[in-house]
Design an enzyme around this catalytic site. Structure first.
Site, mmCIF file in Angstrom:
data_model
loop_
_atom_site.group_PDB
_atom_site.id
_atom_site.type_symbol
_atom_site.label_atom_id
_atom_site.label_comp_id
_atom_site.label_asym_id
_atom_site.label_seq_id
_atom_site.Cartn_x
_atom_site.Cartn_y
_atom_site.Cartn_z
ATOM 1 N N HIS A 126 29.262 -29.387 -48.912
ATOM 2 C CA HIS A 126 28.439 -30.375 -49.626
ATOM 3 C C HIS A 126 29.170 -31.700 -49.853
ATOM 4 O O HIS A 126 28.703 -32.540 -50.626
ATOM 5 C CB HIS A 126 27.943 -29.812 -50.967
ATOM 6 C CG HIS A 126 27.199 -28.521 -50.818
ATOM 7 N ND1 HIS A 126 25.913 -28.465 -50.349
ATOM 8 C CD2 HIS A 126 27.569 -27.233 -51.072
ATOM 9 C CE1 HIS A 126 25.505 -27.195 -50.320
ATOM 10 N NE2 HIS A 126 26.490 -26.435 -50.748
ATOM 11 N N ARG A 134 24.767 -45.199 -59.264
ATOM 12 C CA ARG A 134 26.052 -45.874 -59.084
ATOM 13 C C ARG A 134 26.160 -46.350 -57.638
ATOM 14 O O ARG A 134 25.271 -46.090 -56.812
ATOM 15 C CB ARG A 134 27.202 -44.911 -59.368
ATOM 16 C CG ARG A 134 27.130 -43.626 -58.545
ATOM 17 C CD ARG A 134 28.367 -42.787 -58.656
ATOM 18 N NE ARG A 134 28.188 -41.454 -58.103
ATOM 19 C CZ ARG A 134 28.246 -41.130 -56.815
ATOM 20 N NH1 ARG A 134 28.437 -42.084 -55.914
ATOM 21 N NH2 ARG A 134 28.091 -39.883 -56.415
ATOM 22 N N VAL A 184 30.147 -44.009 -52.076
ATOM 23 C CA VAL A 184 31.313 -44.135 -51.195
ATOM 24 C C VAL A 184 30.903 -44.811 -49.886
ATOM 25 O O VAL A 184 31.617 -45.671 -49.357
ATOM 26 C CB VAL A 184 31.920 -42.750 -50.913
ATOM 27 C CG1 VAL A 184 33.044 -42.850 -49.875
ATOM 28 C CG2 VAL A 184 32.445 -42.109 -52.193
ATOM 29 N N ASN A 238 21.658 -40.931 -57.364
ATOM 30 C CA ASN A 238 22.964 -41.332 -57.876
ATOM 31 C C ASN A 238 22.862 -42.732 -58.464
ATOM 32 O O ASN A 238 22.519 -43.684 -57.760
ATOM 33 C CB ASN A 238 24.020 -41.300 -56.763
ATOM 34 C CG ASN A 238 24.333 -39.878 -56.337
ATOM 35 O OD1 ASN A 238 24.594 -39.021 -57.169
ATOM 36 N ND2 ASN A 238 24.278 -39.612 -55.048
ATOM 37 N N GLY A 260 28.119 -28.862 -54.833
ATOM 38 C CA GLY A 260 27.946 -27.482 -54.431
ATOM 39 C C GLY A 260 28.273 -26.447 -55.490
ATOM 40 O O GLY A 260 28.035 -25.255 -55.295
#
Length: 457
Positions: A236, A292, A295, A290, A166
């Site tokens: 965000h 990677r 989460v 992303n 954000g």
């Protein structure tokens, strides 16, 4: 090529998650840690541990020289970056490979391409991913910005080309505000990322945030593992994630998943990646990729039965993908609650000593956390201290199990966001899966204003 000893260039629950996958594959692990994390669970469980600096991340977890030195001292042959910190730092990946260490992640050039949002948008368009209407690239001057904004229509969104979370992002409702807000976005981006490049996109009124998990072997084969709905967000930052999305049909999942997988085949992408979209009125719009692990990867693991960290390590060893697209089955429903050491409604940080810890358990309940009674949560890092992931045969059963697990989970000595999740599971919109990326902010605002808990969608 067989990896024998992995340096885990991270901390907290993700470091522990990587350690567990590695040990189950018969590989040794090396934990690096700051002085603040000397007693962390991943440090205790790893085969070896190396201190890489004082508490500030810039002097430890972001200190590339110290991490490389630790890998060499400990005799590692691979590095896993986890998420956050250096996980999407292409220079770090290049340095790892230059020291004859295996990088358990995407090719550095793909990290560069997808790390710059302007370059990522161009690449995504060339690969056939649907885009949000906006500028073709960086905005060079105000005249160009005014032309682009007029062509796509207000409101528009000013976004920083580098970074996320954000920062460097401004919504422009009217032409009169464009100059001021572009200036503010540039200043924020420069301060946060060292790069004041911005671009414009059409501002979508009420979208969902839906992302597709992809995996490639780096040689032209790639698969998708379905989508995750991450629309419940605050500033965000994702709070609550689920798979599959309650908003998508099986046909939409198959169509968009195959588009994403084909894009990765054309890129010859290697390892795990996530392609993120805004979804509104039946249409998808690419926002970023992303490069990677995410989460929220456990919800994908729960509905597919595939260990994503194990797959990352296998791909880094040069192995083929462990399954074909037609072998993948999406079964049941999974939800993840991010549990932070924060006040559940003001979100004020709450570091300190954990006086009591009891992880929820039972059938199809998973807790990813490095907590234990007596552990002191340091104030220097991200406040997430646990992830509660629950699986059910369908969404209703999953929610019932999640309610029970939240009641059972106990963390004493610090405030946590467990009560926030319990409150969310009382809301009819959440129970119905009828929410957008703006729902949680509105709900929190109304709660703070008048105690009401039913925001307008």
């Amino acid at each position: 090529m067989t990896i024998k000893r992995i340096l885990i260039a991270n901390r907290g629950e993700i470091a522990l998650r990587i350690h567990r996958a590695a040990r189950e594959m018969g590989k040794e692990t090396v934990a690096v840690h700051s002085t603040a994390d000397a007693d962390a669970m991943h440090v205790r469980l790893a085969d070896h541990a190396v201190c890489i600096g004082p508490p500030p991340a810039a002097l430890s977890y972001l200190n590339i020289a110290n991490i490389i030195a630790a890998a060499e001292i400990a005799g590692c042959d691979a590095v896993h970056p986890g998420y956050g910190f250096l996980s999407e730092n292409a220079q770090f990946a290049e340095i790892v490979e230059a020291h004859n260490l295996t990088w358990i992640g995407p090719k550095p050039e793909h990290i560069v391409t997808m790390g710059d949002k302007v370059m990522a948008k161009r690449t995504a368009g060339a690969l056939g991913l649907p885009l949000v209407p906006g500028s073709d690239g960086a905005i060079s001057d105000l005249d160009e910005a005014q032309r682009v904004a007029a062509s796509i229509g207000y409101p528009v969104l000013v976004k920083a080309a580098s970074g996320g979370g954000g920062r460097g992002m401004k919504v422009v409702e009217h032409p009169d505000a464009l100059t001021t807000l572009i200036g503010q976005a540039r200043s924020e981006a420069k301060a946060a990322f060292g790069d004041d490049t911005v671009y414009l996109e059409k501002y979508l009124a009420n979208p969902r945030h839906i992302e597709f998990q992809v995996f490639g072997d780096g040689r032209g084969k790639a698969i998708h593992l379905g989508e995750r709905d991450c629309s419940l967000q605050r500033r965000h930052q994702k709070v609550f994630e689920e798979a599959p999305s309650p908003a998508l049909s099986a046909e939409e999942r198959h169509r968009m998943g195959e588009i994403c997988a084909e894009a990765m085949r054309r890129m010859q992408y290697r390892g795990a990646g996530t392609i993120e979209f805004l979804y509104e009125n039946g249409e998808f719009f690419f926002i970023e990729m992303n490069t990677r692990l995410q989460v929220e990867h456990p919800v994908t693991e729960m509905i597919t039965g595939i260990d994503l960290v194990r797959e990352q390590i296998r791909i880094a060893e040069g192995e083929d993908l462990s399954c074909r697209q037609e072998d993948i089955r999406f079964e049941g429903h999974a939800i993840e609650c991010r549990i932070n050491a924060e006040d559940p409604f003001t979100f004020a940080p709450s570091p300190g000593q954990v006086t009591q810890y009891h992880a929820a358990g039972g059938m199809h309940v998973r807790v990813d956390s490095g907590l234990y009674a007596g552990y002191r949560i340091p104030p220097h890092y991200d406040s997430m201290i646990a992830k509660l992931i629950v699986y059910g045969r369908d969404r209703d059963r999953c929610i019932m199990r999640l309610r029970r697990a939240l009641e059972e989970m106990a963390i004493g000595g610090v405030r946590t966001t467990i009560p926030l999740h319990q409150a969310l599971l009382q809301e009819k919109d959440v129970l119905a899966g009828d929410y957008s990326i703006k729902w949680l902010e509105r709900w929190l605002e109304q709660r703070a204003t008048d105690g009401s808990s039913s925001p307008a969608r």
